[in-house]
Design an enzyme around this catalytic site. Structure first.
Site, PDB file in Angstrom:
ATOM      1  N   THR A   1     -66.275  25.529 -19.201  1.00  0.00           N
ATOM      2  CA  THR A   1     -66.440  24.832 -20.480  1.00  0.00           C
ATOM      3  C   THR A   1     -66.827  25.807 -21.585  1.00  0.00           C
ATOM      4  O   THR A   1     -66.484  25.594 -22.751  1.00  0.00           O
ATOM      5  CB  THR A   1     -67.503  23.719 -20.374  1.00  0.00           C
ATOM      6  OG1 THR A   1     -68.725  24.268 -19.857  1.00  0.00           O
ATOM      7  CG2 THR A   1     -67.020  22.596 -19.478  1.00  0.00           C
TER       8      THR A   1
ATOM      9  N   ALA B   1     -67.023  23.209 -13.067  1.00  0.00           N
ATOM     10  CA  ALA B   1     -66.434  23.083 -14.404  1.00  0.00           C
ATOM     11  C   ALA B   1     -67.284  23.719 -15.495  1.00  0.00           C
ATOM     12  O   ALA B   1     -66.748  24.212 -16.492  1.00  0.00           O
ATOM     13  CB  ALA B   1     -66.190  21.612 -14.721  1.00  0.00           C
TER      14      ALA B   1
ATOM     15  N   CYS C   1     -41.465  25.379  -5.824  1.00  0.00           N
ATOM     16  CA  CYS C   1     -40.401  24.384  -5.670  1.00  0.00           C
ATOM     17  C   CYS C   1     -40.647  23.604  -4.385  1.00  0.00           C
ATOM     18  O   CYS C   1     -40.872  24.196  -3.318  1.00  0.00           O
ATOM     19  CB  CYS C   1     -39.045  25.071  -5.623  1.00  0.00           C
ATOM     20  SG  CYS C   1     -37.675  23.942  -5.231  1.00  0.00           S
TER      21      CYS C   1
ATOM     22  N   ILE D   1     -59.543  25.459 -11.477  1.00  0.00           N
ATOM     23  CA  ILE D   1     -58.144  25.781 -11.191  1.00  0.00           C
ATOM     24  C   ILE D   1     -57.511  26.643 -12.282  1.00  0.00           C
ATOM     25  O   ILE D   1     -56.306  26.817 -12.320  1.00  0.00           O
ATOM     26  CB  ILE D   1     -57.319  24.483 -11.021  1.00  0.00           C
ATOM     27  CG1 ILE D   1     -57.370  23.626 -12.297  1.00  0.00           C
ATOM     28  CG2 ILE D   1     -57.807  23.685  -9.815  1.00  0.00           C
ATOM     29  CD1 ILE D   1     -56.473  22.393 -12.264  1.00  0.00           C
ATOM     30  N   ASP D   2     -58.346  27.202 -13.171  1.00  0.00           N
ATOM     31  CA  ASP D   2     -57.822  27.860 -14.375  1.00  0.00           C
ATOM     32  C   ASP D   2     -57.504  29.340 -14.216  1.00  0.00           C
ATOM     33  O   ASP D   2     -56.909  29.951 -15.102  1.00  0.00           O
ATOM     34  CB  ASP D   2     -58.807  27.680 -15.537  1.00  0.00           C
ATOM     35  CG  ASP D   2     -60.236  28.021 -15.147  1.00  0.00           C
ATOM     36  OD1 ASP D   2     -60.470  29.126 -14.607  1.00  0.00           O
ATOM     37  OD2 ASP D   2     -61.126  27.181 -15.368  1.00  0.00           O
TER      38      ASP D   2
ATOM     39  N   PHE E   1     -64.498  17.280 -16.612  1.00  0.00           N
ATOM     40  CA  PHE E   1     -63.969  15.980 -16.231  1.00  0.00           C
ATOM     41  C   PHE E   1     -64.990  14.857 -16.376  1.00  0.00           C
ATOM     42  O   PHE E   1     -64.653  13.767 -16.822  1.00  0.00           O
ATOM     43  CB  PHE E   1     -63.488  16.021 -14.767  1.00  0.00           C
ATOM     44  CG  PHE E   1     -62.167  16.701 -14.591  1.00  0.00           C
ATOM     45  CD1 PHE E   1     -61.059  15.989 -14.185  1.00  0.00           C
ATOM     46  CD2 PHE E   1     -62.017  18.056 -14.828  1.00  0.00           C
ATOM     47  CE1 PHE E   1     -59.818  16.604 -14.015  1.00  0.00           C
ATOM     48  CE2 PHE E   1     -60.798  18.690 -14.666  1.00  0.00           C
ATOM     49  CZ  PHE E   1     -59.696  17.958 -14.263  1.00  0.00           C
TER      50      PHE E   1
ATOM     51  N   HIS F   1     -59.711  24.112  -5.085  1.00  0.00           N
ATOM     52  CA  HIS F   1     -58.783  23.094  -5.584  1.00  0.00           C
ATOM     53  C   HIS F   1     -57.464  23.680  -6.086  1.00  0.00           C
ATOM     54  O   HIS F   1     -56.736  23.026  -6.830  1.00  0.00           O
ATOM     55  CB  HIS F   1     -59.462  22.283  -6.693  1.00  0.00           C
ATOM     56  CG  HIS F   1     -60.665  21.541  -6.201  1.00  0.00           C
ATOM     57  ND1 HIS F   1     -61.790  21.320  -6.978  1.00  0.00           N
ATOM     58  CD2 HIS F   1     -60.932  20.971  -4.991  1.00  0.00           C
ATOM     59  CE1 HIS F   1     -62.690  20.656  -6.271  1.00  0.00           C
ATOM     60  NE2 HIS F   1     -62.199  20.444  -5.072  1.00  0.00           N
TER      61      HIS F   1
ATOM     62  N   THR G   1     -72.097  23.307 -12.065  1.00  0.00           N
ATOM     63  CA  THR G   1     -71.521  22.227 -11.267  1.00  0.00           C
ATOM     64  C   THR G   1     -72.545  21.126 -11.039  1.00  0.00           C
ATOM     65  O   THR G   1     -73.731  21.397 -10.815  1.00  0.00           O
ATOM     66  CB  THR G   1     -71.007  22.734  -9.905  1.00  0.00           C
ATOM     67  OG1 THR G   1     -70.597  21.623  -9.109  1.00  0.00           O
ATOM     68  CG2 THR G   1     -72.071  23.526  -9.157  1.00  0.00           C
TER      69      THR G   1
END
Length: 243
Positions: A27, A23, A132, A108-109, A34, A124, A193
């Site tokens: 940032t 993350a 769908c 996941i961005d 998170f 992730h 991380t």
């Protein structure tokens, strides 16, 4: 020799680098993490974020899931869309220079790909992919952003983000590729991380290369096992590196 010079020397002597990030890489692009003091898990909601982002909650409270997901994950209320930062761009440049073989990310961005990286292993999943649940048709993140309520396919099925929710397993093919990349790497750079998320953090045990570097603002359980430890933001560090 200072730490940046040491890192530069390690990179110069390597031809098969793998980057493992979390993350903290995003940032610096304005995406909240998170687990920090101001992170998503320390904010108050009707349900705990860990529950909202679970497979069971998605199935049983799909509308509430998407209300949270659009606001906190897709950042639909933000005045700007997050863009790649110096870390993303430098990693893409290292790949283009033939030194970096893979980016293994817990994020996941999709910002690594947006910066130009080609070989990105997303442990992730990604908000950029949606499908769908009935017919499998693919949908973009923009489609989810523009939708209201529960997004549905043209066939009437519910659309699900291709992200790994709590209670779901990681993709076996991504795991295999990540382990193979780590086993073949001669330099491992870990950045942004806390190494607290499993099973992702456990994959580092497969690295057998010459040197390892950890770039992170906070302490991690692997600080003592790295060849070089840099306490700083990943973007500011990598921005000083030459390809």
């Amino acid at each position: 020799m200072n730490q940046i010079q040491q890192l530069q020397s390690m990179i110069d002597q390597s031809s098969s680098i793998v980057f493992f990030g979390g993350a903290g890489v995003s940032t610096e692009s304005g995406i909240p993490d998170f687990r920090s003091v101001d992170g998503l898990y320390n904010q108050q909601y009707d349900y705990p974020p860990e529950e909202i982002l679970s497979h069971r909650f998605f199935l049983n409270h799909t509308k509430e899931f998407y209300t949270f997901y659009r606001k906190k994950i897709l950042l639909c209320d933000h005045p700007f869309m997050p863009q790649p930062n110096a870390a993303h761009y430098k990693l893409a440049q290292l790949e283009q220079a033939g030194r970096l073989r893979a980016v293994i990310t817990q994020n996941i961005d999709g910002l690594h790909q947006k910066a130009g990286s080609k070989h990105v292993l997303e442990l992730h999943g990604s908000v950029e992919r949606n499908y769908c649940m009935d017919c499998g048709r693919a949908y973009s993140a923009d489609y989810i952003r523009r939708s209201t309520g529960i997004p549905r396919c043209s066939c009437g099925g519910i659309i699900k983000p291709d992200v790994v929710l709590y209670e779901e397993s990681l993709d076996s093919d991504v795991i295999s590729q990540s382990i193979a990349a780590l086993q073949q790497a001669d330099l491992l750079i870990v950045g942004g991380t806390s190494l607290n998320v499993y099973p992702a953090a456990g994959f580092l045990q497969y690295f057998r290369g010459n040197a390892s570097v950890l770039i992170n603002c906070g302490e991690t359980q692997m600080d003592g096992s790295m060849d070089l430890l840099i306490r700083d933001k990943i973007g500011s560090v990598l921005n000083q590196i030459r390809c």
